[in-house]
Design a protein around this motif. Structure first.
Motif, PDB file in Angstrom:
ATOM      1  N   HIS A  44       1.935   5.649  14.708  1.00  0.00           N
ATOM      2  CA  HIS A  44       0.980   6.045  15.742  1.00  0.00           C
ATOM      3  C   HIS A  44       1.214   7.481  16.199  1.00  0.00           C
ATOM      4  CE1 HIS A  44      -0.821   2.089  16.474  1.00  0.00           C
ATOM      5  NE2 HIS A  44       0.374   1.628  16.145  1.00  0.00           N
ATOM      6  N   GLY A  45       0.231   7.979  16.887  1.00  0.00           N
ATOM      7  CA  GLY A  45       0.341   9.271  17.559  1.00  0.00           C
ATOM      8  C   GLY A  45       0.823  10.368  16.645  1.00  0.00           C
ATOM      9  N   THR A  46       1.859  11.070  17.117  1.00  0.00           N
ATOM     10  CA  THR A  46       2.361  12.213  16.359  1.00  0.00           C
ATOM     11  C   THR A  46       3.085  11.795  15.090  1.00  0.00           C
ATOM     12  OG1 THR A  46       4.344  12.169  17.728  1.00  0.00           O
ATOM     13  CG2 THR A  46       2.566  13.667  18.407  1.00  0.00           C
ATOM     14  N   GLY A  47       3.276  10.489  14.889  1.00  0.00           N
ATOM     15  CA  GLY A  47       3.881  10.021  13.657  1.00  0.00           C
ATOM     16  C   GLY A  47       2.945  10.096  12.471  1.00  0.00           C
ATOM     17  N   ILE A  48       1.683  10.332  12.738  1.00  0.00           N
ATOM     18  CA  ILE A  48       0.689  10.413  11.657  1.00  0.00           C
ATOM     19  C   ILE A  48       0.451  11.879  11.323  1.00  0.00           C
ATOM     20  CG2 ILE A  48      -1.685   9.903  10.991  1.00  0.00           C
ATOM     21  CD1 ILE A  48      -1.621   7.521  12.862  1.00  0.00           C
ATOM     22  N   PRO A  49       0.717  12.288  10.077  1.00  0.00           N
ATOM     23  CA  PRO A  49       0.521  13.702   9.709  1.00  0.00           C
ATOM     24  C   PRO A  49      -0.943  14.120   9.815  1.00  0.00           C
ATOM     25  CG  PRO A  49       1.747  12.487   8.015  1.00  0.00           C
ATOM     26  CD  PRO A  49       1.199  11.475   8.954  1.00  0.00           C
ATOM     27  N   ASP A  50      -1.162  15.404   9.726  1.00  0.00           N
ATOM     28  CA  ASP A  50      -2.531  15.926   9.864  1.00  0.00           C
ATOM     29  C   ASP A  50      -3.310  15.857   8.558  1.00  0.00           C
ATOM     30  OD1 ASP A  50      -2.196  16.495  12.538  1.00  0.00           O
ATOM     31  OD2 ASP A  50      -1.388  18.495  12.129  1.00  0.00           O
ATOM     32  N   SER A  51      -2.686  16.219   7.450  1.00  0.00           N
ATOM     33  CA  SER A  51      -3.439  16.349   6.203  1.00  0.00           C
ATOM     34  C   SER A  51      -3.584  15.002   5.499  1.00  0.00           C
ATOM     35  CB  SER A  51      -2.738  17.332   5.261  1.00  0.00           C
ATOM     36  OG  SER A  51      -1.565  16.751   4.713  1.00  0.00           O
ATOM     37  N   ALA A  52      -4.671  14.891   4.689  1.00  0.00           N
ATOM     38  CA  ALA A  52      -4.925  13.660   3.940  1.00  0.00           C
ATOM     39  C   ALA A  52      -3.813  13.399   2.940  1.00  0.00           C
ATOM     40  CB  ALA A  52      -6.275  13.752   3.225  1.00  0.00           C
ATOM     41  N   GLY A  53      -3.331  14.462   2.268  1.00  0.00           N
ATOM     42  CA  GLY A  53      -2.275  14.285   1.288  1.00  0.00           C
ATOM     43  C   GLY A  53      -1.005  13.724   1.895  1.00  0.00           C
ATOM     44  N   GLU A  54      -0.608  14.266   3.045  1.00  0.00           N
ATOM     45  CA  GLU A  54       0.592  13.776   3.716  1.00  0.00           C
ATOM     46  C   GLU A  54       0.394  12.336   4.189  1.00  0.00           C
ATOM     47  OE1 GLU A  54       2.916  17.401   5.793  1.00  0.00           O
ATOM     48  OE2 GLU A  54       0.893  17.049   6.582  1.00  0.00           O
ATOM     49  N   ARG A  55      -0.785  12.036   4.700  1.00  0.00           N
ATOM     50  CA  ARG A  55      -1.061  10.665   5.149  1.00  0.00           C
ATOM     51  C   ARG A  55      -1.021   9.690   3.970  1.00  0.00           C
ATOM     52  NH1 ARG A  55      -5.729  10.822   9.899  1.00  0.00           N
ATOM     53  NH2 ARG A  55      -4.618  12.275  11.254  1.00  0.00           N
ATOM     54  N   ALA A  56      -1.552  10.132   2.825  1.00  0.00           N
ATOM     55  CA  ALA A  56      -1.534   9.263   1.643  1.00  0.00           C
ATOM     56  C   ALA A  56      -0.104   8.998   1.204  1.00  0.00           C
ATOM     57  CB  ALA A  56      -2.338   9.899   0.516  1.00  0.00           C
ATOM     58  N   ALA A  57       0.737  10.040   1.239  1.00  0.00           N
ATOM     59  CA  ALA A  57       2.134   9.867   0.853  1.00  0.00           C
ATOM     60  C   ALA A  57       2.853   8.913   1.804  1.00  0.00           C
ATOM     61  CB  ALA A  57       2.833  11.227   0.825  1.00  0.00           C
ATOM     62  N   LEU A  58       2.587   9.068   3.103  1.00  0.00           N
ATOM     63  CA  LEU A  58       3.211   8.191   4.091  1.00  0.00           C
ATOM     64  C   LEU A  58       2.724   6.753   3.915  1.00  0.00           C
ATOM     65  CD1 LEU A  58       5.102   8.033   6.516  1.00  0.00           C
ATOM     66  CD2 LEU A  58       3.132   8.547   8.003  1.00  0.00           C
ATOM     67  N   PHE A  59       1.438   6.589   3.606  1.00  0.00           N
ATOM     68  CA  PHE A  59       0.887   5.248   3.377  1.00  0.00           C
ATOM     69  C   PHE A  59       1.559   4.606   2.161  1.00  0.00           C
ATOM     70  CE2 PHE A  59      -2.387   2.605   1.232  1.00  0.00           C
ATOM     71  CZ  PHE A  59      -2.468   1.587   2.183  1.00  0.00           C
ATOM     72  N   ARG A  60       1.738   5.395   1.105  1.00  0.00           N
ATOM     73  CA  ARG A  60       2.410   4.849  -0.073  1.00  0.00           C
ATOM     74  C   ARG A  60       3.845   4.463   0.239  1.00  0.00           C
ATOM     75  NH1 ARG A  60      -0.665   8.998  -2.539  1.00  0.00           N
ATOM     76  NH2 ARG A  60       1.136  10.425  -2.601  1.00  0.00           N
ATOM     77  N   SER A  61       4.503   5.253   1.079  1.00  0.00           N
ATOM     78  CA  SER A  61       5.877   4.927   1.469  1.00  0.00           C
ATOM     79  C   SER A  61       5.934   3.619   2.238  1.00  0.00           C
ATOM     80  CB  SER A  61       6.466   6.055   2.333  1.00  0.00           C
ATOM     81  OG  SER A  61       6.569   7.244   1.591  1.00  0.00           O
ATOM     82  N   HIS A  62       5.013   3.429   3.156  1.00  0.00           N
ATOM     83  CA  HIS A  62       5.021   2.232   3.992  1.00  0.00           C
ATOM     84  C   HIS A  62       4.628   0.980   3.210  1.00  0.00           C
ATOM     85  CE1 HIS A  62       5.943   3.304   8.167  1.00  0.00           C
ATOM     86  NE2 HIS A  62       5.504   4.513   7.848  1.00  0.00           N
ATOM     87  N   THR A  63       3.854   1.162   2.153  1.00  0.00           N
ATOM     88  CA  THR A  63       3.413  -0.018   1.392  1.00  0.00           C
ATOM     89  C   THR A  63       4.292  -0.279   0.180  1.00  0.00           C
ATOM     90  OG1 THR A  63       1.825   1.395   0.195  1.00  0.00           O
ATOM     91  CG2 THR A  63       1.004   0.179   2.111  1.00  0.00           C
TER      92      THR A  63
END
Length: 880
Positions: A263-282
């Motif tokens: 949540h909040g500031t834990g979510i990066p700004d760019s789509a690429g970073e968010r995709a990488a974080l999503f892959r990490s969490h899944t």
């Protein structure tokens, strides 16, 4: 660092301890820091692997930590170590009671001094200084003993408890309880989605199809079926791809990350970073993701988990062929029985069954689309007194169908609208104008003609990809075919109001002209029938590219067969628009095809439409010519007496107008009908007159047609020699004109003449030649017409079994094509052959079968002949 715990885990533990020290719950801390409770919990439990600095600052501010404490926590989160002493070179003194006033130095194994926030409780201080904080378990109980008034609130105890199983999150909307059918589709999806032992990739299934076909319902049904194979959770996200504002991958990844506790500031700004974080969490989580209503492969690609064990289902109105390795499943409307089953589940089995075919009519009117069936069923369910037949009738009315398919927030029109609105104007125009053409499928060139362009393949492909246009296979000429679903055609017709009437009409005329151009070329590729006049040359095409016209007309029968429904509709459109000359041309170029294929009903309906249109326009000559074209149809059905009445009017009109070509043709048909009714003298008179007129105007084909009737009538009057001479003359003329069909017909007549003159062996030889010619022409009915004289010749030779076989083969063809007169004559001749063999029972049976047909055809001479033969059968049977 001792105790085996990373600095980032220490951040979570320190935040937890500081929260407890501040007397806050996780919910209160989450509200003050503007983070979610799930994010706070994840950090405190050590599940957040790399807390973002801004998240730490937000938490520190909510906890009231000093700037130095905040900087220390941020450094710990970034580097896994406490901030060095130079952050604050003057440590605060220890206050009475043993708690640091501000910060206390801590030393790592290398002697570096670090800072510990002063708000940490005394009991934990020593553990912090030793850096042996325990790793937070997945689930931790924080229990506080009852605090006595004199007890320091910082004395609350922390007790770890054994981890408990966490229920996987399930965001799936509920599956439909009345989901029906799709057994094959469900099976084809379940197998590939369930994680395999050796699978290295993430299975992706794309379910595409037109609006209302049930894509989302199928995806949810499958997702609920397999959800226990994905213990990591089942995520559902709405992509809004069919709207004018599809959601961006960045926005979608933010939603998915929040669902996973970021949540909040834990979510990066760019789509690429968010995709990488999503892959990490899944990773290693075995997640099922259902992405509903995608607009493109690009919208989906960043949402895919990165490791095996997870799976993704995507629904889209587009086919999304750009998703590498995806299993593509395109949904069609429900099979009819499944659509009726769905309606019965909604409305009630007894209610639907009680009205017989009403349920069938209703689902057919709904185009078997699940959404439309659901709306219609829901209307019935809310109106128990309404008959199913009433709603079926309401929905069947194309003018108001979309109005009827609406109930509360369910409306088919609203479902289609977003798909239409996202098209560019050229594609919208093509979609709208396709509604002009009716229900038949069309080739790609038709769309180009509607747009007034030489090529429209890009627009067609776009509409197909968006599931607004259905692929209908490939026709016999190799052309791909396309069609609008009935309900989409209704919507297209509604949107036609956006165009000026003049532009709509011009588009339709271009399409009709295109059909005429190809029909004219294809007609010239068929054998010419002398009694169906046509122009000597084909004009250069204007609408359809010349190369395409030539290619399509190479196989005339294949093209006419593929386009016959469109040609019928095109002729009707031309009549409705007042373009009766165009309508007559369209009909005339189909006449030969209709004749060879024995499509009498289609020809009859078409020419009656043209006759009505020309008559309404005051075109007397055009109406008479159209009425004359009805005569061959009526005569072919054996209704020659009815045809004679029409011919009397036509001959009179053509004489008054001085239309010599039409008059010569009308005289041919009147002579033919007279001969068929045994009015042989009248037949000779009209045929001779027709020959004279045709010869004067140099119409050799009509001259040949009249000559054939003259030879037949002459032979039947007993002048066999003259008949044979006339036949040979006609045969020479047919060969001179290079007309194989005319040669075939003349050969058939010549065989008949030889049979009448008892030249049976010659007749058999001629008939066998005629059968071969009919097969070369692809003229099955013509083969049957030769089998008749062949049977006559066999009968004359005493080969009665061969005669019965020939007559029976012809009878089956005539019966299949609905040629009643020829069928009745075959029955009579079969009976006579059985009679000659002494099989009076079989003879009587066939005679009785022919009698009602001769009566219906108003052929009294044959009726009397049958009755006489029946008496003979009775007498002979009694004698035997």
């Amino acid at each position: 660092m001792s105790a085996g715990v990373g600095g980032r885990d220490q951040v979570g533990e320190l935040v937890r301890l500081a929260r407890i020290a501040a007397g806050m719950t996780q919910e209160e801390l989450a509200e003050r820091s503007r983070m979610s409770v799930r994010a706070v919990s994840a950090l405190e439990c050590g599940r957040t692997r790399r807390p973002y600095p801004r998240s730490i600052r937000s938490l520190a501010a909510a906890l009231g930590l000093s700037s130095t404490d905040t900087a220390a926590l941020v450094a710990l989160g970034r580097n896994g170590r406490w901030a060095r002493a130079d952050l604050d070179s003057s440590p605060e003194p220890v206050e009475a009671g043993g708690t640091l006033a501000a910060e206390s130095p801590a030393t790592d194994s290398g002697g570096a001094v670090h800072h510990v926030p002063a708000s940490i409780p005394r009991q934990t201080r020593a553990r912090v200084l030793r850096q042996d904080l325990p790793r937070a378990p997945v689930t931790r109980a924080i229990t506080a003993a009852p605090v006595a008034p004199e007890t320091d609130r910082h004395e609350m105890a922390v007790h770890p408890i054994p981890p408990v199983a966490r229920l996987p999150g399930c965001q799936l909307p509920p599956a439909l309880p009345d989901f029906t059918g799709r057994v094959t589709e469900v099976a084809s999806l379940i197998g590939p989605l369930i994680p395999g032992q050796n699978s290295m990739g993430v299975p992706v299934a794309v379910i595409s199809g037109p609006p209302g076909v049930g894509k989302s319902a199928l995806a949810l049904h499958v997702a609920h079926t397999v959800r226990h194979s994905f213990p990591g959770g089942q995520l559902h996200v709405q992509l809004a791809g069919s709207s004018s504002n599809p959601r961006s991958p960045t926005d979608l990844l933010g939603e998915l990350l929040r669902a996973l506790g970021v949540h909040g500031t834990g979510i990066p700004d760019s789509a690429g970073e968010r995709a990488a974080l999503f892959r990490s969490h899944t990773a290693e989580q075995k997640i099922l993701l259902v992405a509903d209503d995608a607009s493109s492969a690009d919208q989906v690609r960043l949402l895919l988990p990165g490791t095996a064990g997870s799976a993704v289902m995507v629904t889209s109105r587009s086919r999304l062929g750009g998703l590498a390795g995806a299993r593509l499943l395109h949904l069609d409307p429900l099979p009819h029985p499944d659509a009726v089953e769905m309606l019965s589940r909604i409305v009630g089995y007894q209610r639907v069954a009680a009205e017989g075919s009403a349920g069938d009519r209703l689902v057919s009117a709904c185009g078997r689309l699940p959404l439309a069936v659901r709306i219609a069923g829901a209307r019935l369910a809310t109106r128990p007194s309404w008959p199913v037949a009433r709603v079926a009738e309401m929905v069947a009315d194309e003018r108001h169908r979309l109005d009827e398919l609406a109930l509360d927030d369910l409306a088919f029109r609203a479902t289609v609208m977003p798909s239409y609105q996202v098209l560019d104007e050229r594609a919208r125009r093509a979609f709208r104008r396709l509604g002009l053409l009716g229900p038949a499928d069309v080739a790609e060139w038709v769309v180009a003609a509607l747009l007034g362009e030489p090529d429209a393949s890009d627009v067609v492909n776009l509409l197909v990809d968006r599931s607004l246009l259905e692929s209908a296979g490939t026709d016999a000429t190799g052309e791909p075919r396309y069609r609008l679903h009935d309900l989409l055609r209704d919507y297209a017709n509604e949107r036609l109001a956006e165009e000026p009437e003049g532009e709509r009409n011009a588009a339709l005329v271009r399409a009709l002209t295109g059909w005429l151009e190809i029909a004219a070329a294809a007609d010239h590729g068929l054998p010419r029938i002398p009694s169906f006049p046509r122009s000597a040359h084909v004009a250069d095409p204007v609408v359809v590219p010349a190369g395409l016209v030539h290619r399509l007309a190479t196989d005339p029968v294949a093209w006419f067969s593929a386009e016959r429904l469109n040609l019928a509709l095109a002729t009707r459109h031309a009549c409705t628009m007042g373009r009766h000359a165009l309508a007559a041309q369209l009909a005339a170029h189909q006449a030969t095809f209709h004749f060879f294929q024995a499509r009498l009903d289609e020809a009859d309906h078409m020419w009656r439409s043209v006759m009505a249109a020309t008559d309404s326009a005051g075109d007397v000559a055009g109406a008479a010519r159209a009425e004359l074209q009805l005569v061959p149809i009526t005569a072919e059905r054996g209704k020659n007496a009815e045809a004679m009445a029409t011919l009397q009017r036509c001959v009179r009109v053509f004489e008054e107008l001085g239309d010599q070509q039409a008059l010569a043709l009308a005289l041919h048909w009147r002579a033919y009908c007279a001969e068929q009714q045994n009015l042989l003298g009248a037949a000779q008179h009209d045929a001779r007159r027709g020959i004279g007129i045709a010869h004067r105007i140099e119409d050799r084909h009509t001259e040949l047609s009249n000559l054939r009737v003259l030879e037949l009538a002459t032979t039947r009057l007993g002048d066999h020699d003259s008949g044979v001479r006339l036949c040979n003359r006609a045969l020479a003329l047919a060969r001179e004109l290079h007309e194989p069909y005319a040669e075939f017909e003349t050969l058939q007549t010549l065989a008949y003449a030889h049979s009448l003159a008892a030249g049976y062996a010659t007749a058999v030889s001629l008939c066998l030649q005629g059968i071969e010619m009919a097969r070369n022409l692809g003229y099955a009915v013509g083969e049957a017409y030769v089998l008749g004289p062949l049977g006559d010749a066999f009968h004359g030779l005493g080969r009665h079994h061969d005669a019965i076989e020939a007559y029976s083969s012809a009878r089956r063809i005539f019966q299949d094509r609905g040629l009643q007169r020829a069928h009745a004559l075959c029955l009579l001749k079969i009976a006579l052959s059985h009679h000659a063999l002494g099989d009076y029972e079989q003879a009587a049976q066939h005679l009785k079968a022919s009698l009602p047909e001769f009566r219906e055809l108003r052929m009294p001479m044959y009726e009397e002949r049958v009755l006489h033969a029946l008496k003979e059968c009775g007498s002979n049977h009694a004698d035997s």
